[in-house]
Write a protein that holds these residues in place. Structure first.
Motif, PDB file in Angstrom:
ATOM      1  N   THR A 181       1.164  -0.967  -0.085  1.00  0.00           N
ATOM      2  CA  THR A 181       0.318   0.062   0.052  1.00  0.00           C
ATOM      3  C   THR A 181       0.816   1.348   0.091  1.00  0.00           C
ATOM      4  O   THR A 181       0.405   1.896  -0.988  1.00  0.00           O
ATOM      5  CB  THR A 181      -0.930  -0.143   1.410  1.00  0.00           C
ATOM      6  OG1 THR A 181      -1.623  -0.742   1.400  1.00  0.00           O
ATOM      7  CG2 THR A 181      -1.675   1.220   1.778  1.00  0.00           C
ATOM      8  N   ALA A 184       2.914   1.675  -3.640  1.00  0.00           N
ATOM      9  CA  ALA A 184       1.837   2.293  -4.282  1.00  0.00           C
ATOM     10  C   ALA A 184       1.621   3.788  -3.958  1.00  0.00           C
ATOM     11  O   ALA A 184       2.086   4.657  -4.754  1.00  0.00           O
ATOM     12  CB  ALA A 184       0.083   1.571  -4.770  1.00  0.00           C
ATOM     13  N   GLU A 188       3.291   7.170  -7.312  1.00  0.00           N
ATOM     14  CA  GLU A 188       2.544   7.527  -7.172  1.00  0.00           C
ATOM     15  C   GLU A 188       3.035   9.243  -6.971  1.00  0.00           C
ATOM     16  O   GLU A 188       3.099  10.005  -7.354  1.00  0.00           O
ATOM     17  CB  GLU A 188       0.880   7.862  -6.734  1.00  0.00           C
ATOM     18  CG  GLU A 188       0.086   9.083  -7.579  1.00  0.00           C
ATOM     19  CD  GLU A 188      -0.438   8.564  -8.588  1.00  0.00           C
ATOM     20  OE1 GLU A 188      -0.519   9.636  -9.097  1.00  0.00           O
ATOM     21  OE2 GLU A 188       0.521   7.616  -8.790  1.00  0.00           O
ATOM     22  N   VAL A 210       6.032  -2.900 -10.949  1.00  0.00           N
ATOM     23  CA  VAL A 210       6.479  -1.439 -10.140  1.00  0.00           C
ATOM     24  C   VAL A 210       6.770  -0.908 -11.467  1.00  0.00           C
ATOM     25  O   VAL A 210       6.696   0.245 -11.653  1.00  0.00           O
ATOM     26  CB  VAL A 210       8.056  -2.054  -9.257  1.00  0.00           C
ATOM     27  CG1 VAL A 210       7.770  -0.831  -8.992  1.00  0.00           C
ATOM     28  CG2 VAL A 210       7.337  -2.740  -8.356  1.00  0.00           C
ATOM     29  N   GLN A 213       4.403   0.917 -13.676  1.00  0.00           N
ATOM     30  CA  GLN A 213       3.574   2.706 -12.556  1.00  0.00           C
ATOM     31  C   GLN A 213       4.585   3.534 -12.866  1.00  0.00           C
ATOM     32  O   GLN A 213       3.893   4.634 -13.172  1.00  0.00           O
ATOM     33  CB  GLN A 213       3.483   1.714 -11.366  1.00  0.00           C
ATOM     34  CG  GLN A 213       2.918   0.535 -11.087  1.00  0.00           C
ATOM     35  CD  GLN A 213       1.391   0.894 -12.651  1.00  0.00           C
ATOM     36  OE1 GLN A 213       0.250   1.484 -12.341  1.00  0.00           O
ATOM     37  NE2 GLN A 213       1.358  -0.293 -13.089  1.00  0.00           N
ATOM     38  N   LEU A 255      -0.040  -5.297  -7.582  1.00  0.00           N
ATOM     39  CA  LEU A 255       0.552  -3.596  -8.006  1.00  0.00           C
ATOM     40  C   LEU A 255      -0.139  -3.436 -10.279  1.00  0.00           C
ATOM     41  O   LEU A 255       0.623  -2.190 -10.333  1.00  0.00           O
ATOM     42  CB  LEU A 255       1.566  -2.935  -8.328  1.00  0.00           C
ATOM     43  CG  LEU A 255       2.391  -2.509  -6.832  1.00  0.00           C
ATOM     44  CD1 LEU A 255       3.770  -1.932  -6.927  1.00  0.00           C
ATOM     45  CD2 LEU A 255       1.462  -1.101  -6.274  1.00  0.00           C
ATOM     46  N   ARG A 257      -1.255  -2.914 -13.291  1.00  0.00           N
ATOM     47  CA  ARG A 257      -2.926  -2.322 -14.158  1.00  0.00           C
ATOM     48  C   ARG A 257      -2.811  -2.711 -15.066  1.00  0.00           C
ATOM     49  O   ARG A 257      -1.788  -1.995 -15.881  1.00  0.00           O
ATOM     50  CB  ARG A 257      -2.999  -1.305 -13.550  1.00  0.00           C
ATOM     51  CG  ARG A 257      -3.093  -0.364 -11.927  1.00  0.00           C
ATOM     52  CD  ARG A 257      -2.994   1.001 -12.447  1.00  0.00           C
ATOM     53  NE  ARG A 257      -2.075   1.421 -10.119  1.00  0.00           N
ATOM     54  CZ  ARG A 257      -1.827   2.611 -10.579  1.00  0.00           C
ATOM     55  NH1 ARG A 257      -1.794   3.690 -11.358  1.00  0.00           N
ATOM     56  NH2 ARG A 257      -1.405   2.731  -9.414  1.00  0.00           N
TER      57      ARG A 257
END
Length: 262
Positions: A181, A184, A188, A210, A213, A255, A257
């Motif tokens: 958590t 992430a 960001e 990772v 992202q 993680l 997406r």
């Protein structure tokens, strides 16, 4: 400004640990160095700023905005660190000084590179703590590293690296020691700060999820050599090397997406 690494070779005690690594990072580009432990990715990053361990010797070429960095004195490279090129290490507990407040550590780079007063540097430390979303920044700058959580310590490390608004940020596995958590959240934060400042980024990781992202281009290393480099969406969809395919299988599912990097 741009970074160009050409035919980088690193030897430690007569053993070659990086062998002919080449890649480039253009202005504003986000590039990831990815590979398993021992692949040479962190040593490659440390060579950029002359931070290799004792006994290590680098050859080849590392050019920052046309300036050759290999062979520069530590004093010359120290002038670049934190000013033009910032670095965030994997474990903030060891990167931060345990006997200095975090505010003083954030302010130190500003005082060194910008020559501001102690009062102005202290005010900047509060502003930088707020920028990386540390809670109650006026209070938190008076605390010591052991009084903060792991995620908060990493935010302090990021604030230190970015206080002087460098043009390139090197992030050496900055989320590995954090739970998923917090990981992430830090990813960001890094991505938004890099985009806001128009910085270039070299991001080091062993996790392709990772990397997806935060980076737009990936350089895959194995045993000190580049085995593949391509846009991250291509590495995700059509990996060519067995190493990349293995990294794809091991990617952190939580993680993941669909679609990768925008």
């Amino acid at each position: 400004m741009s970074l160009e690494v050409q035919d980088l070779v690193i030897d430690i005690g007569g053993r070659r640990v990086v062998d002919g690594v080449s890649f480039s990072v253009s202005e504003g580009q986000r590039v990831g160095l990815i590979g398993e432990s021992g692949s040479g990715k962190s040593l490659t990053a440390l060579a950029i700023l002359g931070l290799l361990p004792d006994g290590a010797h680098a050859q080849g070429s590392i050019r920052w905005d046309g300036l050759e960095l290999i062979g520069r004195s530590d004093r010359e490279l120290a002038a670049l660190r934190g000013d033009e090129i910032g670095i965030v290490f994997q474990e903030p507990r060891t990167a931060l000084n345990p006997i200095r407040t975090v505010g003083r550590q954030i302010a130190e780079s500003v005082r060194i590179h910008e020559g501001v007063s102690r009062r102005d540097a202290a005010a900047r430390a509060v502003a930088e703590a707020s920028r990386v979303a540390l809670p109650e920044p006026e209070r938190i700058v008076a605390r010591y590293p052991h009084q903060l959580s792991g995620g908060q310590r990493q935010r302090v490390a990021i604030a230190m690296a970015l206080a002087c608004r460098p043009r390139l940020l090197i992030a050496d596995e900055p989320t590995t020691a954090l739970d998923v958590t917090i990981q992430a959240e830090i990813l960001e934060l890094l991505r938004s700060l890099v985009e806001d400042d128009g910085m270039s980024l070299v991001f080091i990781t062993h996790d392709l999820a990772v990397l997806s992202q935060i980076a737009s281009h990936g350089v895959v290393l194995e045993d000190g050599r580049v085995v593949e480099q391509a846009p991250v969406p291509q590495l995700l969809s059509t990996p060519e090397s067995p190493v990349t395919r293995s990294l794809l299988r091991d990617a952190t599912a939580t993680l993941w997406r669909p679609g990768g990097v925008a």
